[in-house]
Write a protein that holds these residues in place. Structure first.
Motif, PDB file in Angstrom:
ATOM      1  N   ASN A  42     -10.078   4.850   1.324  1.00  0.00           N
ATOM      2  CA  ASN A  42      -9.373   5.670   0.015  1.00  0.00           C
ATOM      3  C   ASN A  42      -9.432   7.118   0.786  1.00  0.00           C
ATOM      4  O   ASN A  42      -9.556   7.959   0.152  1.00  0.00           O
ATOM      5  CB  ASN A  42     -10.056   5.471  -1.376  1.00  0.00           C
ATOM      6  N   SER A  56       0.859  -1.347  -0.019  1.00  0.00           N
ATOM      7  CA  SER A  56       0.142  -0.096   0.162  1.00  0.00           C
ATOM      8  C   SER A  56       0.910   1.299  -0.223  1.00  0.00           C
ATOM      9  O   SER A  56       0.527   2.305  -0.121  1.00  0.00           O
ATOM     10  CB  SER A  56      -0.892  -0.050   1.220  1.00  0.00           C
ATOM     11  N   PRO A  77      -1.334  -4.738   1.728  1.00  0.00           N
ATOM     12  CA  PRO A  77      -2.620  -4.227   0.985  1.00  0.00           C
ATOM     13  C   PRO A  77      -3.839  -4.667   1.613  1.00  0.00           C
ATOM     14  O   PRO A  77      -3.760  -5.389   2.965  1.00  0.00           O
ATOM     15  CB  PRO A  77      -2.525  -4.960  -0.111  1.00  0.00           C
ATOM     16  N   TRP A  78      -4.852  -3.774   1.473  1.00  0.00           N
ATOM     17  CA  TRP A  78      -5.941  -3.731   2.864  1.00  0.00           C
ATOM     18  C   TRP A  78      -6.740  -5.239   2.902  1.00  0.00           C
ATOM     19  O   TRP A  78      -7.112  -5.430   3.880  1.00  0.00           O
ATOM     20  CB  TRP A  78      -7.133  -2.872   2.259  1.00  0.00           C
ATOM     21  N   GLU A 121      -6.986   2.894   3.847  1.00  0.00           N
ATOM     22  CA  GLU A 121      -7.021   2.190   2.501  1.00  0.00           C
ATOM     23  C   GLU A 121      -8.308   1.591   2.190  1.00  0.00           C
ATOM     24  O   GLU A 121      -8.715   1.371   1.160  1.00  0.00           O
ATOM     25  CB  GLU A 121      -6.138   0.767   2.778  1.00  0.00           C
ATOM     26  N   LYS A 127      -3.442   4.096 -15.102  1.00  0.00           N
ATOM     27  CA  LYS A 127      -3.184   5.323 -14.673  1.00  0.00           C
ATOM     28  C   LYS A 127      -3.185   6.269 -15.779  1.00  0.00           C
ATOM     29  O   LYS A 127      -3.191   5.941 -16.916  1.00  0.00           O
ATOM     30  CB  LYS A 127      -1.483   5.347 -14.374  1.00  0.00           C
ATOM     31  N   SER A 130      -4.308  -1.376  -5.857  1.00  0.00           N
ATOM     32  CA  SER A 130      -5.761  -0.957  -6.018  1.00  0.00           C
ATOM     33  C   SER A 130      -5.975  -2.197  -7.075  1.00  0.00           C
ATOM     34  O   SER A 130      -5.458  -3.110  -7.654  1.00  0.00           O
ATOM     35  CB  SER A 130      -5.634   0.342  -6.814  1.00  0.00           C
ATOM     36  N   TYR A 131      -7.587  -2.229  -7.161  1.00  0.00           N
ATOM     37  CA  TYR A 131      -8.245  -3.025  -8.029  1.00  0.00           C
ATOM     38  C   TYR A 131      -7.447  -2.845  -9.634  1.00  0.00           C
ATOM     39  O   TYR A 131      -7.277  -3.918 -10.300  1.00  0.00           O
ATOM     40  CB  TYR A 131      -9.611  -2.733  -8.123  1.00  0.00           C
ATOM     41  N   GLU A 132      -7.419  -1.796 -10.121  1.00  0.00           N
ATOM     42  CA  GLU A 132      -6.940  -1.572 -11.444  1.00  0.00           C
ATOM     43  C   GLU A 132      -5.575  -2.226 -11.668  1.00  0.00           C
ATOM     44  O   GLU A 132      -5.273  -2.496 -12.776  1.00  0.00           O
ATOM     45  CB  GLU A 132      -7.274  -0.169 -12.067  1.00  0.00           C
ATOM     46  N   THR A 162      -7.188  10.249   1.655  1.00  0.00           N
ATOM     47  CA  THR A 162      -5.729  10.649   1.083  1.00  0.00           C
ATOM     48  C   THR A 162      -5.146  12.056   1.526  1.00  0.00           C
ATOM     49  O   THR A 162      -5.485  12.409   2.598  1.00  0.00           O
ATOM     50  CB  THR A 162      -6.128  11.231  -0.622  1.00  0.00           C
ATOM     51  N   ARG A 194      -5.823   7.682  -9.134  1.00  0.00           N
ATOM     52  CA  ARG A 194      -6.646   7.523  -7.966  1.00  0.00           C
ATOM     53  C   ARG A 194      -5.788   7.204  -6.684  1.00  0.00           C
ATOM     54  O   ARG A 194      -5.960   7.722  -5.620  1.00  0.00           O
ATOM     55  CB  ARG A 194      -7.620   6.410  -8.326  1.00  0.00           C
ATOM     56  N   ILE A 195      -4.935   6.435  -7.055  1.00  0.00           N
ATOM     57  CA  ILE A 195      -4.098   5.671  -5.760  1.00  0.00           C
ATOM     58  C   ILE A 195      -2.969   5.129  -6.303  1.00  0.00           C
ATOM     59  O   ILE A 195      -2.880   4.505  -7.436  1.00  0.00           O
ATOM     60  CB  ILE A 195      -4.772   4.387  -5.285  1.00  0.00           C
TER      61      ILE A 195
END
Lengths: 468, 316, 209
Positions: A190, A123, A131-132, A187, B66, B55-57, A192, B50-51
């Motif tokens: 989200n 992360s 990771p989450w 996480e 990205k 991440s999912y993507e 930020t 986004r991150i």
């Protein structure tokens, strides 16, 4: 281990979970310090195992950090809880089966998480790198079962009182659950920016402050009176320690980001609170050293006390550093330098490791009812740990002061790198000594389980340490 | 609380921990969420996406899904000359950053301008969108806001990429992923500290510079120079190439690992890179048998090292 | 809670409560471990008080601060004076300026000492400082970063007009919260500890062990 996963709870011998946790923790300690030694070698000799993604420093560093925190330290804590909590309540562990499953799921989850991290699935947040979905796993299958087992054991105790160690255990498993869930929330939701950065360090600080420090101290509250046979010096200082940990150790998170544009009032607040962590430290050290009255010969003769009291004594420089290095007056000089790396190792490899090692030594002997296989190897382990750590700490502290001076005198960075090089080699030597000591320890404990002399009913291991 | 009164103790414990969390979590959050994003903050979140962690993507952190950062000097719709402008291209399916999904996080003034004048509400992930940073006035002060150029100027992602060309396209978002995955931030901080550090590494980040960025990757353990403004100190792509391939080529005392594996298997011309041969030649050079080190291969347009260099050079 | 006015700190519990506490204390063995009822040693109390005082004292002053533009205002003023113009070397000019633009405030003086400039540096920042002075802004909020004079400091407490101050605070809301926080802790601790039987009572561990 597998044979008890599906056994009936009554059929599992008491202490099984603690034994599994004990050996797992030692194994993780060997892995974690091995990785540490490997990483240190890369810093000292940059072309050592080079040009390979998986063995690059950036992929290995966090695996080392999280292997020692979640593998060695936390599993040794779980080990201690699994045998000390019931012992202090004159009862059995609430569910031995849950404990065994807890240990099994812990090893599975941690191995998976660290493998992912190793491959770069991260992360990108220090100390909460997982990771989450791994975070979620840790919260539900590692932290929660442990908490339930500890709470239920305390609730089903057969004494009216709860001893100081169990206050810390009960509160600690609760606090780590809260800290873990809140600290990893960026996480899941989200979050930020600065909020995310702050929560990252809120988590990192509180894992140390509300989990590692108090639980390690709680272990010493058990080991010292138990092994020396002295009553705890003062119930009152125990109160002072417990409450000041909860109140003062949970607040200074922002002092990790003194150079970031956090609200300035928050830094002022955190900075004062950061000095006040000396309050629990004073209470802890004074209470345990006073408990040792009349039994100081055990500091030399007894291996558990040797480890514990060394750890307690290390709490003094640890908290002097920790309290003052975060003030604005000093932080600007040492922040982000090797000084902090040395401090972190003083906390984890110095202070807390020595306390936990004593608990693992003592616990495995009592539960297995077997005397330590070799006292000589245990002493070897102690000295390799202590000397290796000292070399590490001294060299990194010096390196940190060089970096700090380089920072304020605006020295070209490469000159700082050159000046640090000898200390990087020393750090590798120290780390490798610790690693070597741990391999010996693993062998010693394995042989204790296999070939240690049996302890007769009604005796305690330290009473017959010198008998044949 | 007298001796062994655990109910009172448990309640006191709740009060103590709750009180500490109110002060250390609730109070600062009130301050931090009321901050308006700065121009730097907008540019960062638009170019990183986004991150920048798991991440999912992009579950394996390969730099997929990205946005792309392009420099435009012609209007992709009309073909007219315009002042050079940085545009952030989100092709179809690329997730939008926090500021588009949750405009509230942009902070007072910026949110309103972005929604009303920038029309960010009309951005559609399925179709993709192009964003630019524009200037406007809010309560008498000049603020920067996000403009959805697909809605306001009719710029389509594919047109913008064609007009700009590959040379003007920087894969900054994918590069931040590399920065995180390869652990650059374990040694290089992104946070010049108080005091003389600022003279050396430049101005520290300010309050609104992070809205929408995740993770911020400040770093805490500095073993190498701060990189927050590295692109201003050194903008040479060639230097970066040599330095990443083998840092000892440009800095004999560097302790940085080699990142030659980020080149992948093929170089810019599609030929296989022979790493073993390169290393042999380099060893010869180290021993003093050759005068010059071997040439660093040019990287392919879709190599991970391109992402990383694009990101590092974007740190102005 | 029975407060004894003649002995406020003796024990805040009444005799019956104390008796109950003592019986529980002596009556059971917690895994073979006993606890004593010793007082919190004077040395520990003294160290704690010192810690609290030190915590506030040591976090307040702001050493290691970047040079602010206000440090050099007097330097800039003196630069164009005939006395300085008359000196031939840059080194000599700078020496004259430093000696003649000494601040009367010791803190500023210390900061000037710690952030020395050369004549070249001064030339680079001169116009920027004069421009800022003409704008009428608070020069203490501006920092010298390399060749720039910029608003680079962290954002502090809000000023009267609502904009955040860029000066390092001497006192802010954080310290105020701290005072209350520490005070609550001390009061709560006093009650917790003084509700126990007085420390003159020594538990007899032979009852349960």
């Amino acid at each position: 281990m597998f044979k008890y996963l599906f056994a009936k709870n009554e059929d599992i011998p008491p202490g099984t979970a603690a034994v599994y946790f004990g050996f797992s923790s030692i194994l993780w300690f060997v892995i974690g310090t091995g990785l540490g030694s490997f990483n240190a070698a890369k810093l000292a000799f940059p072309d050592f195992v080079t040009g390979s993604e998986l063995f690059s420093f950036g992929h290995m560093r966090q695996v080392h950090v999280l292997a020692v925190i979640f593998g060695w330290i936390s599993m040794a804590f779980a080990m201690a809880m699994m045998y000390i909590t019931p012992a202090l309540g004159n009862t059995k562990l609430w569910s031995e089966k849950l404990g065994v499953w807890n240990c099994f799921l812990w090893n599975i989850g941690l191995s998976t998480g660290l493998t992912l991290l190793w491959f770069g699935v991260t992360s990108g947040r220090e100390y909460s790198d997982f990771p989450w979905f791994i975070d979620l796993y840790i919260a539900s299958f590692i932290a929660l079962p442990m908490a339930i087992n500890v709470w239920m054991t305390i609730l089903t105790r057969r004494t009216q009182g709860i001893y100081t160690t169990n206050w810390f255990f009960g509160a600690g498993v609760f606090m780590i659950a809260i800290v873990f869930i809140v600290g990893n929330s960026p996480e899941w939701f989200n979050l930020t920016g600065l909020s995310e950065a702050y929560l990252t360090w809120w988590f990192a600080h509180n894992v140390l402050g509300l989990w590692i420090t108090p639980i390690a101290a709680a272990i010493a509250y058990y080991t010292v009176p138990k092994v020396t046979g002295n009553p705890l010096y003062s119930h009152r200082i125990g109160h002072l320690h417990f409450w000041s940990v909860v109140v003062f150790y949970s607040t200074p998170a922002a002092h990790h980001l003194m150079s970031a544009p956090l609200p300035e009032w928050l830094k002022s607040f955190a900075s004062v609170e950061g000095v006040l962590i000396l309050v629990p430290a004073i209470a802890f050290v004074s209470n345990l050293l006073l408990t040792m009255q009349g039994k100081w010969h055990m500091f030399v003769e007894n291996v558990e006390i040797k480890f514990t009291i060394t750890g307690v004594l290390m709490a003094i420089p640890l908290n002097m550093q920790g309290g003052f290095q975060q003030t604005r007056a000093i932080n600007w000089y040492v922040h982000g330098t090797g000084w902090i790396v040395a401090h972190a190792h003083l906390a984890l490899l110095g202070f807390s490791t020595f306390l936990e090692a004593a608990a693992v030594y003592y616990g495995l002997q009592t539960i297995l009812r077997r005397k330590l296989f070799s006292l000589a190897l245990a002493n070897f382990h102690f000295w390799f740990l202590l000397i290796g750590f000292s070399i590490y700490w001294v060299s990194m502290t010096i390196a940190g002061l060089i970096q700090g001076a380089g920072k304020i005198y605006e020295v070209p960075y490469i000159d700082v790198v050159i000046a640090e090089h000898p200390y990087m080699i020393a750090r590798w030597v120290g780390g490798t000594m610790v690693f070597t000591g741990n391999i010996v320890w693993l062998y010693n404990m394995y042989m204790t389980a296999k070939a240690g002399t049996e302890i007769p009913e009604g005796r305690l291991p330290h009473e017959l340490a010198y008998e044949r | 609380m007298a001796f062994r009164e655990y109910k009172i103790g448990a309640r006191l414990f709740g009060v103590a921990l709750g009180g500490s969390m109110v002060i250390t979590l609730y109070f600062p959050t009130v301050n931090m969420t009321s901050v308006a994003v700065t121009e730097i903050g907008l540019k960062k979140q638009l170019s990183y996406g986004r991150i920048s962690g798991f991440s999912y993507e992009d579950p394996f952190l390969r730099g997929e899904g990205k946005p792309k950062t392009v420099m435009l000097d012609t209007d992709p719709k009309t073909g007219a000359q315009i002042d050079p402008i940085e545009a952030y291209v989100y092709e179809a399916g690329v997730p939008f950053p926090s500021g588009i999904n949750h405009p509230r996080t942009l902070g007072p003034g910026v949110t309103q301008l972005s929604v009303d004048k920038g029309m960010i509400g009309e951005a559609n992930k399925g179709a993709g969108a192009v964003f630019v940073v524009s200037r406007g006035t809010s309560q008498g002060e000049t603020v920067t806001y996000i403009e959805n150029a697909s809605a306001t100027r009719g710029w389509q992602p594919s047109d913008v990429l064609t007009t700009a060309g590959d040379a003007n396209t920087k894969l900054v978002g994918s590069g931040k992923i590399m920065f995180v995955r390869e652990g650059c931030w374990w040694c290089h901080t992104l946070l010049p500290e108080q005091t003389q550090d600022w003279q050396y590494f430049g101005i520290p980040p300010r309050l609104g510079d992070f809205n929408g960025e995740s993770p911020t990757a400040f770093g805490s353990d500095r073993k190498a120079p701060d990189l927050l403004h590295v692109g201003s100190r050194n903008s040479s792509k060639e230097w970066m190439m040599m330095h990443f391939f083998n840092p000892r080529l440009v800095q004999p005392h560097s302790i940085m690992p080699r990142y030659d594996y980020l080149w992948g298997e093929k170089d810019a011309s599609g030929k296989s890179i022979d790493f073993a041969a390169w290393r042999t030649a380099y060893t010869e050079y180290q021993k003093g048998k050759t005068v010059y080190p071997p040439e660093v291969p040019d990287y392919a347009a879709d190599s991970e090292i391109r992402y990383l260099i694009d990101f590092v050079l974007s740190l102005k | 809670m029975a407060w004894k006015f003649d002995k406020p700190l003796h024990s805040m519990s009444d005799a019956e409560q104390n008796k109950k506490a003592c019986d529980v204390w002596e009556g059971e063995s917690l895994g073979g471990i006993a606890e004593n009822n010793n007082r919190v040693p004077r040395a520990v109390i003294w160290l704690m008080v010192m810690t609290i005082v030190t915590a506030f004292a040591v976090t307040n002053p702001l050493w290691g601060q970047r040079p602010t533009a206000s440090l050099y205002v007097d330097y800039v003023k003196l630069m164009d004076s005939p006395q300085v113009q008359a000196i031939a070397t840059d080194k000599g000019k700078m020496e004259y300026i430093v000696n003649n633009a000494k601040s009367s405030d010791s803190r500023t003086l210390g900061l000037q000492d710690r952030h020395p400039l050369t004549m070249d540096d001064l030339h680079v920042i001169k116009d920027q400082i004069i421009e800022l002075e003409n704008k009428g802004v608070d020069l203490e909020e501006y920092t010298i970063i390399g060749p720039y004079v910029q608003l680079a400091n962290f954002e502090g407490e809000p000023k009267a007009d609502g904009t955040p101050s860029r000066k390092q605070p001497f006192w802010d809301k954080g310290y105020t919260i701290d005072i209350f926080y520490v005070a609550y802790f001390c009061i709560a601790m006093l009650i917790v500890i003084k509700r126990l039987p007085d420390y003159s009572w020594k538990p007899d561990h032979s009852v349960a062990h």
